[in-house]
Scaffold this motif. Structure first.
Motif, PDB file in Angstrom:
ATOM      1  N   GLY A  78       0.868  -1.163   0.000  1.00  0.00           N
ATOM      2  CA  GLY A  78       0.000   0.000   0.000  1.00  0.00           C
ATOM      3  C   GLY A  78       0.904   1.212   0.000  1.00  0.00           C
ATOM      4  O   GLY A  78       1.383   1.673  -1.033  1.00  0.00           O
ATOM      5  N   ASP A  79       1.191   1.719   1.190  1.00  0.00           N
ATOM      6  CA  ASP A  79       2.204   2.760   1.349  1.00  0.00           C
ATOM      7  C   ASP A  79       3.480   2.104   1.864  1.00  0.00           C
ATOM      8  O   ASP A  79       3.440   1.106   2.578  1.00  0.00           O
ATOM      9  N   PRO A 193       0.545  -0.282  -9.361  1.00  0.00           N
ATOM     10  CA  PRO A 193       0.231  -0.878  -8.051  1.00  0.00           C
ATOM     11  C   PRO A 193      -0.801  -1.988  -8.207  1.00  0.00           C
ATOM     12  O   PRO A 193      -1.701  -1.904  -9.042  1.00  0.00           O
ATOM     13  N   ALA A 197      -5.315  -0.168  -4.598  1.00  0.00           N
ATOM     14  CA  ALA A 197      -4.562   1.087  -4.526  1.00  0.00           C
ATOM     15  C   ALA A 197      -4.222   1.595  -5.920  1.00  0.00           C
ATOM     16  O   ALA A 197      -3.772   0.838  -6.775  1.00  0.00           O
ATOM     17  N   ARG A 198      -4.464   2.873  -6.148  1.00  0.00           N
ATOM     18  CA  ARG A 198      -4.141   3.476  -7.440  1.00  0.00           C
ATOM     19  C   ARG A 198      -2.800   4.183  -7.413  1.00  0.00           C
ATOM     20  O   ARG A 198      -2.304   4.622  -8.440  1.00  0.00           O
ATOM     21  N   ARG A 199      -2.209   4.300  -6.220  1.00  0.00           N
ATOM     22  CA  ARG A 199      -0.919   4.958  -6.089  1.00  0.00           C
ATOM     23  C   ARG A 199      -0.231   4.448  -4.834  1.00  0.00           C
ATOM     24  O   ARG A 199      -0.873   3.901  -3.944  1.00  0.00           O
ATOM     25  N   ILE A 200       1.076   4.638  -4.772  1.00  0.00           N
ATOM     26  CA  ILE A 200       1.846   4.227  -3.606  1.00  0.00           C
ATOM     27  C   ILE A 200       2.565   5.458  -3.060  1.00  0.00           C
ATOM     28  O   ILE A 200       3.270   6.157  -3.799  1.00  0.00           O
ATOM     29  N   CYS A 209       1.495  13.405  -1.098  1.00  0.00           N
ATOM     30  CA  CYS A 209       0.366  12.668  -1.680  1.00  0.00           C
ATOM     31  C   CYS A 209      -0.912  13.436  -1.381  1.00  0.00           C
ATOM     32  O   CYS A 209      -1.655  13.096  -0.454  1.00  0.00           O
TER      33      CYS A 209
END
Length: 213
Positions: A78-79, A193, A197-200, A209
């Motif tokens: 995720g992050d 990703p 999730a569309r971004r990390i 972010c």
């Protein structure tokens, strides 16, 4: 008193002596030996060159596999934290067995349709071995990134693996012939990703972010 040789033994001894005298007068053996001595350095060079050539491609293959492994590991998160990013350097060191230096840069970007740009969420390199990328610099990499949907994100993994041949056999020209300069193997991997999730994002820098993205 010595016993006289029997006729068969005497004939065999004479025949052997005759062969030895012919061999001593024959120059064909010396010619073959001379040719062998002339070709021996080339044969040794050829074996060493083949080993170096194989070893270089093995390192290229290992660096590519290691780069894709790092990309896959990060894409499943995720992050991520800075400690996790730094751990990717250890993954590269473990998977690439013959390198004098390895550098990794992890960059997470998101497509910003309003400003027609790739917005950098974070860019980190273990040990600061490579400079961080900025949003402005992403324009130079635009052609290397696949077309992205609105607000979609990707992770870019860049690796540099230094290679020094075990033997110096004029291998620089071969490296140049296959498109490798300065004996540094570079990889550029773009991965989306996984999951929902569309971004990390980077845990220690969540301010980069923005929620509007």
């Amino acid at each position: 008193m010595m016993r006289a040789l029997t006729p068969p033994v005497a004939r065999s001894a004479r025949a052997t002596g005759a062969r030895l005298r012919r061999f001593a007068r024959d120059e064909d053996g010396a010619l073959v030996l001379t040719e062998f001595l002339l070709l021996l350095p080339m044969l040794v060079w050829g074996f060493i060159a083949l080993f170096v050539y194989w070893d270089a491609f093995r390192t290229i293959n290992e660096s590519q596999k290691a780069s894709y492994t790092v990309a896959d590991l990060i894409s499943r998160q995720g992050d991520v934290s800075t400690a996790f990013i730094n751990g990717m350097d250890d993954v590269m060191d473990f998977m690439v067995t013959n390198s004098t230096g390895i550098r990794v840069r992890v960059t997470s970007v998101q497509w910003d349709p309003a400003n027609d740009r790739h917005y950098v969420l974070f860019s980190r390199s273990p040990g600061n071995a490579m400079p961080r990328l900025t949003t402005a610099q992403m324009r130079d990499l635009r052609d290397r990134i696949p077309v992205m949907a609105n607000l979609d994100g990707v992770v870019i993994i860049e690796t540099e693996v230094d290679y020094t041949p075990a033997f110096s056999v004029g291998f620089d020209s071969i490296l140049l012939a296959i498109g490798v300069d300065s004996q540094t193997f570079r990889n550029f991997v773009v991965t989306r990703p996984r999951g929902a999730a569309r971004r990390i994002c980077l845990v220690e820098s969540m301010s980069t972010c923005p929620a509007w993205m």
